[in-house]
Design an enzyme around this catalytic site. Structure first.
Site, short mmCIF file in Angstrom:
data_model
loop_
_atom_site.label_atom_id
_atom_site.label_comp_id
_atom_site.label_asym_id
_atom_site.label_seq_id
_atom_site.Cartn_x
_atom_site.Cartn_y
_atom_site.Cartn_z
N HIS A 1 -3.39 -5.65 2.38
CA HIS A 1 -2.94 -5.72 3.69
C HIS A 1 -3.59 -7.30 4.20
CE1 HIS A 1 -1.86 -1.60 4.52
NE2 HIS A 1 -2.75 -1.27 3.60
N CYS B 1 0.81 -1.30 -0.06
CA CYS B 1 -0.14 0.09 -0.12
C CYS B 1 0.99 1.28 0.01
CB CYS B 1 -1.00 -0.09 1.20
SG CYS B 1 -2.59 0.79 0.76
N1 GLN Z 1 -2.15 6.74 2.35
C1 GLN Z 1 -2.05 5.98 1.32
C2 GLN Z 1 -3.64 5.93 0.61
O1 GLN Z 1 -4.46 6.35 1.21
C3 GLN Z 1 -1.82 4.54 1.55
C4 GLN Z 1 -2.77 3.73 2.46
C5 GLN Z 1 -2.11 2.46 3.32
O2 GLN Z 1 -0.93 2.24 3.18
N2 GLN Z 1 -3.26 1.73 3.78
O3 GLN Z 1 -3.53 5.62 -0.61
#
Ligand code: GLN
Length: 242
Positions: free
Chosen positions: A193, A94
């Site tokens: 995740h 992510c």
């Molecule tokens: N801040 C980034 C987004 O919202 C990554 C979020 C995350 O790592 N879950 O896309």
């Protein structure tokens, strides 16, 4: 006989460790130790110099953590590019995935520099994608990857960087082109995740094998493990509704 080992650099876990991404390190460590493979682990935080490793992991994070990390990471872009070109394995989840591309443009504030290990870029979208994801790879057996996504970033991949997998359920890279994640050489990025690797033991072993082959410059075949429970969890998640 000397034990075989892999060295693992965990990039910025103090800032990037959302939704249990540490579970990926725990899975890699366990699957190595169960096979008698030494797992040399080092955390890189703040302005630490990134050491040469066989495998680098970078987890997810909110925009504000990504701002801090992108500044430190970008200073070591040339070194990381050299490691990529020497065959080091990278797994980015992510927010960490987004920083392995050219840049991440959040909704507010400045554009965050990535380290361009992947030919990809990310721009913040209006909608937040939150839910279960199933996607099919062309290189794993079973072909499926399962996980949970929570991001607003929309990632687009180009050139020799290819999708990690094609979506069955979920939104993946951008909710538009039906792709999930990215891969180039031994660099892998994904929005999954969960954490990702406990329910995808075949991907964990695939990455461990790549890291060992990079270190020992030879073909490696891992001893099989009893993954009955892991695959019960994997199959239970395959196709789970969004
Ligand atoms: N801040 C980034 C987004 O919202 C990554 C979020 C995350 O790592 N879950 O896309």
């Amino acid at each position: 006989m000397e034990k075989i080992k892999i060295s693992v650099g965990h990039l910025y876990p103090k800032q990037l460790n959302l939704y249990g991404d540490m579970g990926n390190i725990i899975t890699l460590r366990k699957r190595c130790r169960w096979r008698g493979i030494d797992f040399e682990y080092v955390e890189i935080n703040g302005e630490d110099r990134i050491p040469e490793c066989d495998f680098y992991f970078i987890g997810g994070g909110q925009d504000r953590e990504q701002v801090e990390v992108s500044k430190s990471l970008y200073k070591q872009k040339d070194f990381l590019t050299e490691q990529r070109d020497k065959g080091a394995v990278f797994l980015g989840i992510c927010g960490g995935y987004q920083l392995l591309g050219h840049y991440y443009q959040p909704f507010e504030g400045e554009r965050l520099n990535g380290v361009s290990l992947l030919d990809a870029y990310t721009v913040a979208g209006e909608k937040r994608f939150i839910g279960n994801v199933t996607a099919r790879t062309g290189f794993l057996r079973p072909s499926t990857l399962v996980g949970f996504e929570n991001h607003s970033g929309l990632t687009y991949i180009k050139g020799d960087t290819k999708p990690l997998a094609i979506l069955t359920t979920g939104n993946g890279n951008n909710g538009y082109d039906n792709t999930e994640g990215a891969k180039f050489l031994n660099v892998f990025g994904t929005y999954l995740h969960g954490s990702l690797l406990p329910k995808n033991p075949h991907f964990a072993d695939f990455l461990i094998t790549l890291a060992l082959e990079k270190r020992y410059e030879d073909e490696i075949e891992l001893a099989p493990l009893d993954d009955k429970l892991e695959y019960i969890a994997h199959r239970a998640a395959v196709g789970k509704d969004y």
